[in-house]
Design an enzyme around this catalytic site. Structure first.
Site, PDB file in Angstrom:
ATOM      1  CB  THR A  49      -0.935   0.064   1.225  1.00  0.00           C
ATOM      2  OG1 THR A  49      -0.161   0.047   2.397  1.00  0.00           O
ATOM      3  CG2 THR A  49      -1.912  -1.076   1.217  1.00  0.00           C
TER       4      THR A  49
ATOM      5  CB  THR B 234      10.020  -3.325   1.516  1.00  0.00           C
ATOM      6  OG1 THR B 234       9.385  -3.939   2.631  1.00  0.00           O
ATOM      7  CG2 THR B 234       9.568  -1.886   1.380  1.00  0.00           C
ATOM      8  CG  ASP B 235       9.218  -8.980   2.776  1.00  0.00           C
ATOM      9  OD1 ASP B 235       9.573  -8.013   3.478  1.00  0.00           O
ATOM     10  OD2 ASP B 235       8.648  -9.991   3.232  1.00  0.00           O
TER      11      ASP B 235
ATOM     12  CE  LYS C  22      12.523  -5.283   4.275  1.00  0.00           C
ATOM     13  NZ  LYS C  22      11.142  -5.767   4.308  1.00  0.00           N
TER      14      LYS C  22
END
Lengths: 624, 437
Positions: free
Chosen positions: B101, B177-178, B254
């Site tokens: 989102t 983001t993962d 990440k």
């Protein structure tokens, strides 16, 4: 004042920090710190969009003029949860349990399943932009001397970050307080008398303190909701001193009554508030007023509005020492200006009669009209004078609903409008918690002793006087008392009165009684029990403990008040008899009176008179 | 609907459905509020009520009595369309959303959060976007980033190409983001783009006032207007809301589960920083592909049967054998240190070579180059045909092998592709500055 006739209604909201091992949603300790922060984080917050139908221009403007928030954080005292860089950990069950204990004492209905909510707060006091909170129980009651008060809600929530400073659009918060579990207890608005509100606050405080809650300044915060029939609901935030509560109610009622009086007068004068904002820079080109000339030389403006029919009313007192003008100024100050000038207080502050005449001319004032001036940077001054305009318009119609801040003199000042319906939605990062019936029953059958029960029990058990017992309860010293009594055979009244009265007196005399712990007191009483000091010397030893290093015995020794042993006394008496053998020979038992005096002088009070008398008698008898 | 079992039965018997205002009485207490849906995972005994005070509570249906107060309306969050017009002086930026989102609408009446994907939604949530560009929005997927897979990379690449062909001056790809850095690497290999393509997301969801989504999105739009015509990744640089960094899409990773500044350039410096709407190069000498008027080129053939396997003490050869037997077309090994795995894997690595399955070695150290010539085991691994790829990070190596095998079946060509820098993924030269920044 006839509060009943005025239709006075009050409600209380109490926020109490819990003394849990960890915070509500992270493993940090519930402690404040004054250490220098290790980090300062810069953040912005913006309202999340709600069901907006179109671009909200105000929100757009707001987001361009946003406040900067600085959060002070630490390597170890705080963690990523407080800095909103890690999701919350599961709910602290210790805190939920304390909440349930208090709910049970207040006869409330505990809900079946606890849901954590996010309540949007974008003043920066919460790093996430919302406070996490959940409803634990509803519909309870509290018995007071004035009757039963309904307790509406009990919520478990996280405390906000601590506001450290604010200047020029930058607000600094410290993260140490953020996340400490907080109970919010709300009564219904059925409290009718100022003394009753104090009683309710006191009783609630006592209930809270029967469990694991934080003690001390700032750990409990009271908000007061007040209204009278013709007035409006006003919430007064941060009432610290319970004794001040009745006065605070009285002052608020006065304020509302005076505002109503002013309103009626304004209505009868058919008062109006002019929409036009006038620029008076020309008039004040060569002013003696420091504030105005400073604003002008900084490129600011002098802005004024006309208040038709307000003359003489702006200077009217609404609370002791606070005028209707102070109310208007409160709204202006929220926009960042230092204050306003109004006609009823002028000439003053370097604004002269000539200035006033020219203003009156410029604004075309009639005899009953008033004006208000603000001088500052243009945007600030404009926002401020618009706020004053808004408040002045309201004053013709009604007493406005407001959130006000409690002041130390039992007055209050404007803080913000009453919050509208809470913007709440569910905290998706925390699973819901089912509360079982077994758990509730378990808690209900193990409720802590309430203050009154405790008082009655210690009166019965230790034969204490009513006064000592209630002091011990009020000062929260019952645990200490019982701890000392568990090892001491001294009479309970001596121990009780030391804890209830002596310590208080010593503190009043400037002794640092915070240095004392229960072990020190126990050791001091043990000296009396062992016959090493007299009962009357206890306070002397305690004074020593407050001000010097060392054990009670060492202090008693250095004070030279340790009692002599029987053998030592005997030795001294033998010496006296030897030195005075002549008198003994002459007077026989008649010598006791004279020798008693000499002995006591030499023993300096470090022996019991009865013992001395007995020794003398035995020895003289033996000589014969 | 999340209701099942006894709670579902209770609602059916009471003739109550989600959105209704109801009154529940139980023992000596009653609650009134809106009946909400229940999350799917919790038990089947409780129903969720939103009270007038805004609080939600769960009520055990056993012994409860429900009355309907008012039939609820179906919540309607359809908003009237915005007519923003177009500012001819501003560039056209397309925001392609794949899920997560980037913007949301909160319905405070029920507490429901609705993700917002359309351009109108984005602009309602972030009106500042219009200061920078004309915004066009396209929701092409709605999946959590852990559910991403190569076919979705290809779909995303095609959508981006379409937007460019339709005249977009820059593209922002919104992504969870993962696995964002896998996608940014994949887009780099699949697209030869004449305009910037910026991948972005949020570590704090956009339904909270503290979300990093707003700054990330605005900064990405600024980057999409720049002349850096590569696929980059734009996210917070610090825990502060101070500035964003624009990372090369093939050399970024990440590095933290939750922090805002989780994405870090590995074995290189970020290309640029974006602060208060202005983009500045981090290193003035940095090489990047400049914006041009050429056509976008799409190479979206991929081979999905590729495995990424981590070496560890005690690893057994059957893990490699399994993948060979299962018909995998390529294997990336995340080796230890300089690029090693235990000797007991050697026969299986030989087997892979004999089966024309390329095995590519990277390092689980993440930082530094792979070098299999220093120790004897390394040399044995090289003899078993394992391909070394310098300082390429494991995730990018995996993505590149997926892509390379889609381009050719010739093992020698695959090896050549893997060892040649195509999109900034391989750096020959290391620097003191590249470690832990």
């Amino acid at each position: 004042m006839d509060y009943k006739k005025l239709g006075l209604k009050m409600g209380l909201e109490i926020h109490q920090q819990l003394n849990t091992e960890k915070k509500l949603f992270c493993p940090c300790k519930c402690e404040l710190t004054d250490k220098k922060p290790d980090y300062k984080l810069l953040r912005y917050l913006r309202p999340t969009q709600s069901e907006l139908g179109k671009i909200d221009r105000a929100a757009f403007e707001e987001s361009r003029r946003k406040l900067k928030f600085i959060y002070e954080s630490y390597d170890y005292e705080t963690c990523l949860v407080e800095s909103d860089d890690e999701p919350p950990h599961p709910l602290n069950m210790e805190a939920l349990e304390i909440a349930m204990i208090i709910a049970s004492i207040l006869h409330m209905n505990i809900i079946d399943e606890f849901h954590t909510m996010r309540k949007q707060v974008i003043d920066g006091s919460n790093t996430g932009g919302f406070q996490r909170t959940g409803l634990v129980a509803t519909d309870g009651y509290l018995e007071t001397e004035y009757g039963i008060v309904k307790i509406e809600n009990l919520c478990l929530e996280e405390d906000a970050a601590r506001r450290i400073s604010q200047k020029r659009g930058k607000v600094v918060f410290r993260l140490d307080r953020l996340g400490i579990p907080l109970l919010e207890v709300t009564t219904d608005p059925s409290i009718k008398h100022p003394e009753q509100v104090k009683e309710v606050a006191y009783q609630l405080g006592q209930v809270l303190r029967s469990t694991k809650v934080k003690r001390g300044l700032g750990t409990i915060r009271q908000d007061l909701n007040i209204s009278i029939a013709e007035g409006a609901r006003v919430e007064i935030k941060g009432v610290q001193d319970l004794d001040l509560m009745p006065k605070m109610v009285e002052n608020e009622v006065k304020r509302q009554l005076n505002l109503i009086k002013i309103m009626k007068e304004l209505q009868s004068r058919e008062a109006t508030v002019d929409n036009e904002i006038h620029n008076l820079n020309k008039i004040f080109k060569k002013t003696e007023s420091k504030i105005i000339s400073k604003a002008l030389s900084n490129g600011g403006n002098v802005l004024a509005i006309k208040l038709g029919g307000f003359k003489g009313l702006i200077g009217k007192e609404v609370q002791p020492g606070r005028r209707f003008g102070t109310e208007l100024a409160g709204y202006a100050k929220k926009m960042g200006v230092s204050g306003i000038f109004h006609i009823d207080e002028l000439p003053a502050y370097g604004i002269t009669d000539v200035d006033i005449e020219r203003i009156a001319d410029h604004l075309k004032l009639s005899e009953y009209d008033a004006f208000i001036i603000v001088a500052d940077e243009d945007e600030k001054a404009r926002n401020a004078i618009m706020e004053v305009q808004r408040r002045a318009k309201t004053s013709i119609k009604e007493v406005p609903e407001e959130t006000r801040k409690a002041l130390e003199d039992a007055n209050s000042e404007y803080l913000r409008p009453l919050p509208t319906a809470s913007r709440m939605y569910v905290e998706t990062d925390i699973p819901t918690t089912v509360i079982s019936k077994e758990q509730i029953n378990d808690i209900k059958s193990n409720l802590p002793e309430l203050p009154n029960e405790k008082k009655q029990r210690i009166i019965d058990q230790y034969k204490l006087s009513e006064d000592i017992a209630s002091q011990l309860v009020r000062l929260d010293k019952v645990e200490n008392f019982e701890d000392i009594m568990s090892t001491s055979k001294l009479d309970p009244t001596t121990v009780g009165s030391t804890l209830a009265y002596t310590l208080k007196e010593l503190r009043r005399d400037g002794n640092d009684v915070s240095r004392l712990d229960n072990k020190m007191l126990k050791d001091t009483f043990a000296l009396v029990e062992d016959g090493k000091i007299v009962k009357e010397a206890v306070s002397e030893v305690i004074v020593g403990l407050c001000n010097e290093e060392g054990s009670p015995e060492q202090i008693a020794r250095s004070l030279n008040i340790i009692m002599l042993s029987e053998k030592e006394v005997e030795k001294i008496i033998d010496e006296i008899l030897f030195e005075n053998s002549k008198i003994v020979e002459e007077r026989g038992m008649g010598a006791i009176g004279a020798l008693m005096g000499k002995s006591m002088q030499k023993l300096q009070g470090k022996a019991d008179g009865k013992l001395v008398n007995k020794l003398l008698r035995d020895k003289i008898q033996n000589i014969k | 609907m999340g209701y099942k079992g006894s709670s579902q039965k209770f609602l059916e018997l009471s003739g109550i459905s989600i959105g209704d205002i109801i009154k529940i009485t139980k023992n000596n207490v009653s609650y009134q509020g809106i009946l909400l849906d229940r999350a799917e995972d919790p038990d089947d005994k409780h129903i969720v009520l939103k009270l007038d005070s805004g609080y939600n509570i769960g009520i055990d249906v056993v012994g409860a009595l429900a009355e309907l107060v008012t039939k609820g309306d179906k919540p309607n969050l359809e908003l009237p369309p915005l007519d923003m017009g177009k500012d001819v002086d501003k560039p056209d930026i397309s925001i392609v959303s794949t899920g997560g989102t980037v913007a949301s609408v909160v319905d405070y009446k029920t507490g429901a959060v609705h993700p917002a994907f359309t351009a109108d939604d984005l602009i309602r949530a972030n009106p500042e976007l219009l200061v920078h560009a004309n915004i066009n929005g396209e929701a092409i997927l709605n999946i959590l980033s852990e559910n991403m897979k190569p076919e979705y990379w290809a779909k995303t690449a095609r959508s981006v190409a379409d937007e460019i062909n339709n005249g977009a001056d820059g593209i922002v790809v919104a992504h969870g983001t993962d696995t964002m850095h896998y996608t940014s690497a994949a887009l780099n290999f699949m697209l030869d783009t004449p305009v910037p393509v910026v991948v972005t997301g949020a570590q704090r969801s956009s339904d909270r006032p503290s979300s990093d989504a707003f700054m990330n999105l605005i900064s990405s739009v600024v980057a999409a207007k720049s002349d850096i015509a590569e696929v980059t990744l734009c996210m917070h640089a610090e825990e502060d809301d101070s500035y964003c960094l624009l990372h090369r899409g093939t050399k970024v990773r990440k590095m933290h589960t939750t922090r805002r500044d989780t994405f870090r350039s590995i074995n290189t410096l970020p290309i640029a920083k974006i602060e208060k709407g202005k983009l500045k190069l981090v290193d003035k000498n940095s090489n990047y592909k400049k914006r041009s008027n050429e056509n976008v080129q799409l190479h979206d053939d991929l081979e999905e049967k590729v495995a990424l396997i981590k070496s560890y003490p005690g690893i057994e050869a059957d893990i490699i054998d399994y993948h060979i037997d299962k018909g995998y077309k390529g294997i990336v090994l995340e080796g230890t240190g300089l690029g090693h795995c235990p000797e007991n894997l050697l026969p299986s690595l030989e087997r892979a070579k004999d089966s024309d399955i390329p095995v590519v070695m990277t390092s689980q150290c993440l930082y530094g180059l792979v070098n299999m010539n220093v120790y004897s085991t390394g040399r044995k691994i090289v003899s078993a045909g394992v391909i070394s790829v310098f300082d390429m990070i494991p995730e990018t190596t995996y993505v590149k092998l997926v892509w390379a095998l889609g381009q050719t079946e010739n093992i020698e060509e695959v090896k050549k592709i893997m060892q040649t820098n195509i999109a900034g993924e391989i750096g020959e030269k290391s620097s003191e500055k590249y470690f832990l920044n």
